[in-house]
Write a protein that holds these residues in place. Structure first.
Motif, PDB file in Angstrom:
ATOM      1  N   LEU A 231       0.342   0.177  -4.323  1.00 55.00           N
ATOM      2  CA  LEU A 231      -0.898   0.733  -3.772  1.00 55.00           C
ATOM      3  C   LEU A 231      -1.919  -0.376  -3.527  1.00 55.00           C
ATOM      4  O   LEU A 231      -2.619  -0.381  -2.503  1.00 55.00           O
ATOM      5  CB  LEU A 231      -1.481   1.799  -4.701  1.00 55.00           C
ATOM      6  CG  LEU A 231      -0.682   3.090  -4.869  1.00 55.00           C
ATOM      7  CD1 LEU A 231      -1.384   4.023  -5.840  1.00 55.00           C
ATOM      8  CD2 LEU A 231      -0.442   3.784  -3.539  1.00 55.00           C
TER       9      LEU A 231
ATOM     10  N   LYS B  98       0.100  -0.304   0.432  1.00 53.26           N
ATOM     11  CA  LYS B  98       0.978   0.827   0.726  1.00 53.26           C
ATOM     12  C   LYS B  98       0.281   2.124   0.313  1.00 53.26           C
ATOM     13  O   LYS B  98      -0.582   2.137  -0.558  1.00 53.26           O
ATOM     14  CB  LYS B  98       2.298   0.690  -0.020  1.00 53.26           C
ATOM     15  CG  LYS B  98       3.128  -0.481   0.447  1.00 53.26           C
ATOM     16  CD  LYS B  98       4.543  -0.319  -0.005  1.00 53.26           C
ATOM     17  CE  LYS B  98       5.376  -1.514   0.398  1.00 53.26           C
ATOM     18  NZ  LYS B  98       5.901  -1.436   1.721  1.00 53.26           N
ATOM     19  N   SER B  99       0.668   3.211   0.948  1.00 54.27           N
ATOM     20  CA  SER B  99       0.127   4.523   0.573  1.00 54.27           C
ATOM     21  C   SER B  99       1.184   5.252  -0.251  1.00 54.27           C
ATOM     22  O   SER B  99       2.377   4.908  -0.180  1.00 54.27           O
ATOM     23  CB  SER B  99      -0.207   5.336   1.820  1.00 54.27           C
ATOM     24  OG  SER B  99       0.978   5.729   2.477  1.00 54.27           O
TER      25      SER B  99
END
Length: 106
Positions: free
Chosen positions: A93, A97-98
């Motif tokens: 995260l 990145k999600s």
């Protein structure tokens, strides 16, 4: 019940009353537990069972949650999405990145 002048009692007297009350409560609860057990045993005996027969193997079954997320480089590392986030999830995260990027493909 006698009218007790609580503010006239010493600390030792109050502690003694507290101990006696705790013992009386424990004794009362033990009697009630014993009565409840006897009533339960009598009820199941009327149906032809024993209480131990009905309660053996009565452990709650836990259902393990299926993994929802996996490590982008090591698919063996997974997380269900419950509880604390694993370090690899937090790091992903932080790197941009999600959570949707880490979902396991269905």
């Amino acid at each position: 019940m006698p009218d007790i002048k609580w503010d006239k009692l010493s600390l030792d007297e109050l502690k003694d009353i507290q101990k006696q009350a705790a013992k009386a409560i424990d004794s009362y609860n033990a009697r009630k537990r014993k009565e409840a057990l006897a009533a339960a045993e009598a009820a199941v005996a009327e149906l032809g069972f024993s209480l131990s027969e009905l309660t053996s193997g009565a452990k709650a079954k836990t259902i393990k949650a299926a993994p929802k997320y996996c490590h982008p480089d090591n698919p063996a590392k997974t997380w269900t999405g419950r509880g604390r986030q694993p370090v690899w999830f937090k790091e992903a995260l932080e790197s941009g990145k999600s959570p949707e990027d880490l979902l396991i493909a269905k």
